[in-house]
Design a protein around this motif. Structure first.
Motif, PDB file in Angstrom:
ATOM      1  N   ARG A  46       0.839  -1.211   0.000  1.00  0.00           N
ATOM      2  CA  ARG A  46       0.000   0.000   0.000  1.00  0.00           C
ATOM      3  C   ARG A  46       0.870   1.255   0.000  1.00  0.00           C
ATOM      4  O   ARG A  46       0.543   2.239  -0.676  1.00  0.00           O
ATOM      5  N   ASP A  47       1.957   1.223   0.746  1.00  0.00           N
ATOM      6  CA  ASP A  47       2.880   2.364   0.744  1.00  0.00           C
ATOM      7  C   ASP A  47       3.475   2.578  -0.651  1.00  0.00           C
ATOM      8  O   ASP A  47       3.592   3.709  -1.115  1.00  0.00           O
ATOM      9  N   LEU A  48       3.845   1.489  -1.295  1.00  0.00           N
ATOM     10  CA  LEU A  48       4.383   1.567  -2.645  1.00  0.00           C
ATOM     11  C   LEU A  48       3.347   2.161  -3.599  1.00  0.00           C
ATOM     12  O   LEU A  48       3.667   3.017  -4.421  1.00  0.00           O
ATOM     13  N   THR A  49       2.106   1.733  -3.464  1.00  0.00           N
ATOM     14  CA  THR A  49       1.029   2.268  -4.294  1.00  0.00           C
ATOM     15  C   THR A  49       0.858   3.760  -4.056  1.00  0.00           C
ATOM     16  O   THR A  49       0.705   4.544  -4.997  1.00  0.00           O
ATOM     17  N   GLN A 101       3.132   5.855  -3.072  1.00  0.00           N
ATOM     18  CA  GLN A 101       4.278   6.546  -3.654  1.00  0.00           C
ATOM     19  C   GLN A 101       4.121   6.699  -5.164  1.00  0.00           C
ATOM     20  O   GLN A 101       4.471   7.732  -5.733  1.00  0.00           O
ATOM     21  N   GLU A 102       3.601   5.665  -5.815  1.00  0.00           N
ATOM     22  CA  GLU A 102       3.461   5.687  -7.269  1.00  0.00           C
ATOM     23  C   GLU A 102       2.262   6.525  -7.718  1.00  0.00           C
ATOM     24  O   GLU A 102       2.339   7.237  -8.703  1.00  0.00           O
ATOM     25  N   MET A 103       1.159   6.412  -6.997  1.00  0.00           N
ATOM     26  CA  MET A 103      -0.086   7.054  -7.431  1.00  0.00           C
ATOM     27  C   MET A 103      -0.290   8.429  -6.793  1.00  0.00           C
ATOM     28  O   MET A 103      -1.006   9.259  -7.341  1.00  0.00           O
ATOM     29  N   GLY A 104       0.330   8.686  -5.655  1.00  0.00           N
ATOM     30  CA  GLY A 104       0.130   9.943  -4.945  1.00  0.00           C
ATOM     31  C   GLY A 104       0.413  11.177  -5.768  1.00  0.00           C
ATOM     32  O   GLY A 104      -0.403  12.099  -5.799  1.00  0.00           O
ATOM     33  N   PRO A 105       1.544  11.242  -6.451  1.00  0.00           N
ATOM     34  CA  PRO A 105       1.832  12.420  -7.260  1.00  0.00           C
ATOM     35  C   PRO A 105       0.782  12.661  -8.357  1.00  0.00           C
ATOM     36  O   PRO A 105       0.499  13.791  -8.721  1.00  0.00           O
ATOM     37  N   LEU A 106       0.189  11.592  -8.858  1.00  0.00           N
ATOM     38  CA  LEU A 106      -0.832  11.746  -9.892  1.00  0.00           C
ATOM     39  C   LEU A 106      -2.111  12.329  -9.319  1.00  0.00           C
ATOM     40  O   LEU A 106      -2.779  13.125  -9.965  1.00  0.00           O
ATOM     41  N   ALA A 107      -2.437  11.958  -8.085  1.00  0.00           N
ATOM     42  CA  ALA A 107      -3.653  12.475  -7.453  1.00  0.00           C
ATOM     43  C   ALA A 107      -3.550  13.981  -7.228  1.00  0.00           C
ATOM     44  O   ALA A 107      -4.556  14.686  -7.253  1.00  0.00           O
ATOM     45  N   SER A 108      -2.347  14.498  -7.045  1.00  0.00           N
ATOM     46  CA  SER A 108      -2.195  15.934  -6.849  1.00  0.00           C
ATOM     47  C   SER A 108      -2.510  16.721  -8.111  1.00  0.00           C
ATOM     48  O   SER A 108      -2.756  17.915  -8.061  1.00  0.00           O
ATOM     49  N   GLY A 109      -2.552  16.038  -9.250  1.00  0.00           N
ATOM     50  CA  GLY A 109      -2.887  16.699 -10.504  1.00  0.00           C
ATOM     51  C   GLY A 109      -4.376  16.799 -10.753  1.00  0.00           C
ATOM     52  O   GLY A 109      -4.816  17.416 -11.709  1.00  0.00           O
ATOM     53  N   LEU A 110      -5.174  16.181  -9.872  1.00  0.00           N
ATOM     54  CA  LEU A 110      -6.627  16.252 -10.038  1.00  0.00           C
ATOM     55  C   LEU A 110      -7.128  17.628  -9.622  1.00  0.00           C
ATOM     56  O   LEU A 110      -6.682  18.168  -8.618  1.00  0.00           O
ATOM     57  N   PRO A 111      -8.087  18.176 -10.354  1.00  0.00           N
ATOM     58  CA  PRO A 111      -8.542  19.540 -10.085  1.00  0.00           C
ATOM     59  C   PRO A 111      -9.578  19.689  -8.987  1.00  0.00           C
ATOM     60  O   PRO A 111     -10.210  20.708  -8.895  1.00  0.00           O
ATOM     61  N   PHE A 112      -9.821  18.692  -8.151  1.00  0.00           N
ATOM     62  CA  PHE A 112     -10.807  18.869  -7.084  1.00  0.00           C
ATOM     63  C   PHE A 112     -10.142  19.105  -5.776  1.00  0.00           C
ATOM     64  O   PHE A 112      -9.148  18.822  -5.421  1.00  0.00           O
TER      65      PHE A 112
END
Length: 112
Positions: free
Chosen positions: A96-99, A101-112
């Motif tokens: 889950r930590d690895l996920t 790390q990989e997906m977290g930066p992408l979530a910051s690009g969401l506009p909500f």
């Protein structure tokens, strides 16, 4: 009519325009690529001084469970079950930590 009612939205407002859809498409492609990488990445958890090891992928699939044969000579079933449970839970946490790390930066690009 209320003042400002049919005004076009300023920069960053509204969901119109091809620019926003283009950003969503790019973000979706990046998320799919990250998910594909996670299926190939692994984490390993070791408990009992290395007596039990569990390897799991980034998409949280168990790849292997290794039990030291020496442990089986002296171990009782309850102790072995506890070690395996602990190793699996630790491997899940690492996955889950690895996920994140990989997906977290992408979530910051969401506009909500």
């Amino acid at each position: 009519m209320a003042k400002g009612f049919n005004r076009p939205m300023g920069m960053g407002g509204g969901m119109g325009g091809g620019g926003m859809m283009s950003q969503f498409k790019k973000l979706q492609e990046q998320m799919e690529a990250a998910q594909a990488r996670l299926t190939e990445m692994t984490v390993t958890s070791s408990v009992g001084g290395g007596a039990v090891q569990v390897t799991m992928t980034g998409d949280q699939r168990c790849k292997s469970v290794i039990i030291d044969p020496e442990l089986l000579k002296d171990a009782d079933a309850d102790m072995l079950q506890d070690l395996i449970l602990s190793a699996v839970n630790q491997a899940l946490d690492k996955s889950r930590d690895l996920t994140s790390q990989e997906m977290g930066p992408l979530a910051s690009g969401l506009p909500f």
